[in-house]
Motif scaffolding. Structure first.
Motif, PDB file in Angstrom:
ATOM      1  N   VAL A   6      45.710  34.797  37.306  1.00 58.64           N
ATOM      2  CA  VAL A   6      44.361  35.002  37.836  1.00 58.64           C
ATOM      3  C   VAL A   6      43.995  36.471  37.688  1.00 58.64           C
ATOM      4  O   VAL A   6      44.709  37.354  38.172  1.00 58.64           O
ATOM      5  N   GLY A   7      42.877  36.738  37.009  1.00 61.88           N
ATOM      6  CA  GLY A   7      42.400  38.103  36.807  1.00 61.88           C
ATOM      7  C   GLY A   7      41.962  38.313  35.372  1.00 61.88           C
ATOM      8  O   GLY A   7      42.140  37.442  34.515  1.00 61.88           O
ATOM      9  N   GLY A   8      41.390  39.481  35.111  1.00 59.40           N
ATOM     10  CA  GLY A   8      40.884  39.726  33.762  1.00 59.40           C
ATOM     11  C   GLY A   8      40.927  41.183  33.348  1.00 59.40           C
ATOM     12  O   GLY A   8      40.147  41.612  32.503  1.00 59.40           O
ATOM     13  N   GLY A   9      41.846  41.955  33.948  1.00 57.99           N
ATOM     14  CA  GLY A   9      41.919  43.381  33.642  1.00 57.99           C
ATOM     15  C   GLY A   9      43.153  43.758  32.866  1.00 57.99           C
ATOM     16  O   GLY A   9      43.881  42.908  32.346  1.00 57.99           O
ATOM     17  N   GLY A  10      43.400  45.080  32.807  1.00 55.10           N
ATOM     18  CA  GLY A  10      44.563  45.582  32.089  1.00 55.10           C
ATOM     19  C   GLY A  10      45.868  45.124  32.704  1.00 55.10           C
ATOM     20  O   GLY A  10      46.830  44.828  31.993  1.00 55.10           O
ATOM     21  N   ILE A  28      50.263  29.465  28.612  1.00 55.35           N
ATOM     22  CA  ILE A  28      49.729  30.450  29.556  1.00 55.35           C
ATOM     23  C   ILE A  28      48.205  30.354  29.543  1.00 55.35           C
ATOM     24  O   ILE A  28      47.583  30.360  28.472  1.00 55.35           O
ATOM     25  N   TYR A  29      47.649  30.288  30.748  1.00 59.21           N
ATOM     26  CA  TYR A  29      46.200  30.291  30.927  1.00 59.21           C
ATOM     27  C   TYR A  29      45.844  31.517  31.761  1.00 59.21           C
ATOM     28  O   TYR A  29      46.649  31.980  32.568  1.00 59.21           O
ATOM     29  N   CYS A  30      44.644  32.041  31.568  1.00 52.50           N
ATOM     30  CA  CYS A  30      44.213  33.207  32.343  1.00 52.50           C
ATOM     31  C   CYS A  30      42.756  33.029  32.734  1.00 52.50           C
ATOM     32  O   CYS A  30      41.904  32.714  31.892  1.00 52.50           O
ATOM     33  N   ALA A  31      42.473  33.214  34.029  1.00 55.08           N
ATOM     34  CA  ALA A  31      41.110  33.052  34.537  1.00 55.08           C
ATOM     35  C   ALA A  31      40.658  34.335  35.227  1.00 55.08           C
ATOM     36  O   ALA A  31      41.278  34.758  36.201  1.00 55.08           O
ATOM     37  N   PRO A  32      39.590  35.017  34.735  1.00 58.74           N
ATOM     38  CA  PRO A  32      38.822  34.642  33.559  1.00 58.74           C
ATOM     39  C   PRO A  32      39.374  35.214  32.250  1.00 58.74           C
ATOM     40  O   PRO A  32      38.935  34.822  31.177  1.00 58.74           O
ATOM     41  N   GLY A  33      40.320  36.165  32.331  1.00 61.38           N
ATOM     42  CA  GLY A  33      40.871  36.765  31.114  1.00 61.38           C
ATOM     43  C   GLY A  33      39.919  37.748  30.462  1.00 61.38           C
ATOM     44  O   GLY A  33      38.897  38.141  31.025  1.00 61.38           O
ATOM     45  N   VAL A  68      48.916  35.764  40.754  1.00 63.49           N
ATOM     46  CA  VAL A  68      47.635  36.349  41.164  1.00 63.49           C
ATOM     47  C   VAL A  68      47.676  37.854  40.934  1.00 63.49           C
ATOM     48  O   VAL A  68      48.495  38.561  41.517  1.00 63.49           O
ATOM     49  N   GLY A  69      46.774  38.356  40.074  1.00 68.76           N
ATOM     50  CA  GLY A  69      46.751  39.777  39.745  1.00 68.76           C
ATOM     51  C   GLY A  69      46.008  40.642  40.737  1.00 68.76           C
ATOM     52  O   GLY A  69      46.594  41.545  41.333  1.00 68.76           O
ATOM     53  N   PRO A  70      44.704  40.397  40.989  1.00 68.41           N
ATOM     54  CA  PRO A  70      43.902  41.329  41.796  1.00 68.41           C
ATOM     55  C   PRO A  70      44.037  41.089  43.301  1.00 68.41           C
ATOM     56  O   PRO A  70      44.459  40.023  43.754  1.00 68.41           O
ATOM     57  N   PHE A 363      46.368  47.380  25.942  1.00 69.23           N
ATOM     58  CA  PHE A 363      45.994  46.360  26.917  1.00 69.23           C
ATOM     59  C   PHE A 363      44.503  46.465  27.210  1.00 69.23           C
ATOM     60  O   PHE A 363      43.981  47.544  27.510  1.00 69.23           O
ATOM     61  N   HIS A 364      43.818  45.327  27.123  1.00 67.88           N
ATOM     62  CA  HIS A 364      42.376  45.288  27.377  1.00 67.88           C
ATOM     63  C   HIS A 364      42.114  45.190  28.874  1.00 67.88           C
ATOM     64  O   HIS A 364      42.811  44.462  29.596  1.00 67.88           O
ATOM     65  N   ALA A 365      41.100  45.925  29.336  1.00 68.25           N
ATOM     66  CA  ALA A 365      40.687  45.869  30.745  1.00 68.25           C
ATOM     67  C   ALA A 365      39.216  45.472  30.817  1.00 68.25           C
ATOM     68  O   ALA A 365      38.894  44.308  31.035  1.00 68.25           O
TER      69      ALA A 365
END
Length: 423
Positions: A6-10, A28-33, A68-70, A363-365
């Motif tokens: 979960v998350g979409g940053g660096g 692997i899935y990422c929301a929103p990525g 969960v990232g953020p 790494f994209h942020a």
């Protein structure tokens, strides 16, 4: 295993990159990525605070573990909600996440369990806060108690700056309800270091230390940001001091939260101030730092999925965690004007050339895709992360890569890691 991040940053790009190295992982899935994450995972257009949609996706896609990232979804109770749906999630409960969600609560817990921190007072009205500042004088630190994306702290070197920060937070409401309460604390001199630990509710295991660079301009000048770069290891946090920090800071917080009935599982991040061997806590976060995650995860040798499962299942004490010795550094490339107003939508060139530099990951942020091109879409846009046999080699590689990347107004500090070289 199927993993959802979960998350979409660096930080999340670094997590997905590390998770992808686990032999246990199939999908692997990422929301929103973001567009960088999309090269190694399937991005799903669900916002980080849409807990019901995230849980429905996890259930329908047979997700085995959600990472969960953020901080926002953690403070909203995503882990509790997923567990109530029979889903496994890595991160602290909503009660434990209050350590980051409320600086006032965090200070109360530190005081209660004897964790060293600056003297402080909490205020819910601006007049009382102003009177306290005028009584105490400067330098002094003013903090919005709630979440503020790393920008809610003002280190005021004059009384006027402190009064302005109080007005900014409590009256202008630049951070919304996060500024309903402020914490005002004594200024701590010294050098900062970040110590992160994996936790399973009872046990805390330290990661390799890192040092963040919060101010926007070189020489640690200008306003605070979410972080302009980081490097690992941080020489200021010697092995002896790290052991002391685990004994006097990290483990007491884990023990204290357990006694509070809020056992802490996930990542506990201690922002430490070190002055002549004395450790005091500036703040706690309840997730990987961004940009600290990038250089720290690049040094992780062990399977991160195995570690996360051990944290969730309460068996971290059985797990051995190994690290690479090579130093690492992350240089954040930001949009011109950040952390204030900036313009989005400028095409970014040179990403392929940067990625071709030896031992570099970009790494994209804050990026997006527009008309087939990668464009800047946030304040902090890229985290150019490199490793080397020495810190100097890592620095040289990171800046060789940043010099390949261009978009209108791009800005980055050229002194990330310089403190480490001096040591």
């Amino acid at each position: 295993m199927n993993i959802l991040v979960v998350g979409g940053g660096g930080r999340e790009h670094a997590l997905v990159w590390k998770i992808s190295q686990s032999p246990r992982v199939e999908n692997i899935y990422c929301a929103p990525g973001n567009p960088g994450i999309a090269t190694i995972a399937q991005c799903v257009d669900i916002a980080v605070d849409d807990l019901h949609s995230l849980a429905s996706f996890a259930r329908d896609t047979h997700i085995d573990l959600t990472v969960v990232g953020p901080e926002l979804p953690l403070t909203l109770g995503i882990v509790d909600f997923f567990e109530s749906c029979g889903l496994k999630a890595f991160g602290p409960s909503q009660g434990a996440a209050e350590l980051e969600g409320s600086k006032a609560y965090c200070k109360m817990i530190m005081d209660k369990y004897g964790v060293p921190t600056a003297q402080h007072r909490t205020f819910t009205d601006a007049a009382s806060a102003r009177a306290y500042v005028q009584e105490k004088g400067a330098p002094i630190v003013v903090k919005a108690s709630g979440l503020a994306a790393g920008k809610g702290v003002t280190v005021a070197f004059t009384v006027e700056e402190a009064l302005e920060a109080i007005a900014h937070i409590m009256e202008d409401k630049v951070f919304g309800t996060s500024g309903d309460e402020v914490v005002i604390e004594d200024f701590l001199a010294g050098e900062e270091a970040s110590l992160l630990a994996f936790c399973d509710g009872k046990t805390a295991v330290a990661m390799v230390p890192a040092q963040d660079h919060k101010q926007v301009y070189e020489g640690d000048r200008g306003p605070n940001t979410g972080g302009m770069g980081a490097y690992s290891p941080a020489p200021i946090l010697t092995p002896e001091l790290q052991q002391e920090a685990m004994r006097t800071v990290m483990q007491p917080m884990i023990d204290g939260m357990a006694r509070e009935g809020r056992p802490f599982k996930g990542i506990l991040y201690g922002g430490l101030m070190i002055d002549q061997g004395r450790i005091q806590v500036l703040e706690f976060n309840v997730r990987f730092g961004d940009p600290e995650a990038q250089p720290v995860l690049m040094r992780l040798k062990s399977d991160i999925v195995e570690i996360m499962l051990a944290c969730v299942e309460g068996r971290l004490h059985e797990t051995t965690i190994e690290w690479h010795d090579d130093p690492t550094i992350c240089v954040v490339m930001a949009s011109g004007g950040y952390p204030a107003e900036y313009t989005r939508g400028f095409p970014i060139s040179g990403l392929d050339r940067a990625a071709a530099v030896e031992d570099v990951m970009v790494f994209h942020a804050g990026t997006a895709e527009k008309d087939g091109q990668i464009v800047n879409s946030g304040g902090r846009v890229l985290g150019v992360t490199a490793k080397g046999n020495t810190l100097q080699q890592a620095i040289d590689r990171a800046y060789a890569a940043t010099d390949c990347i261009h978009w209108e107004g791009a800005y980055f500090r050229r002194d990330i890691g310089a403190k480490g070289l001096k040591k």
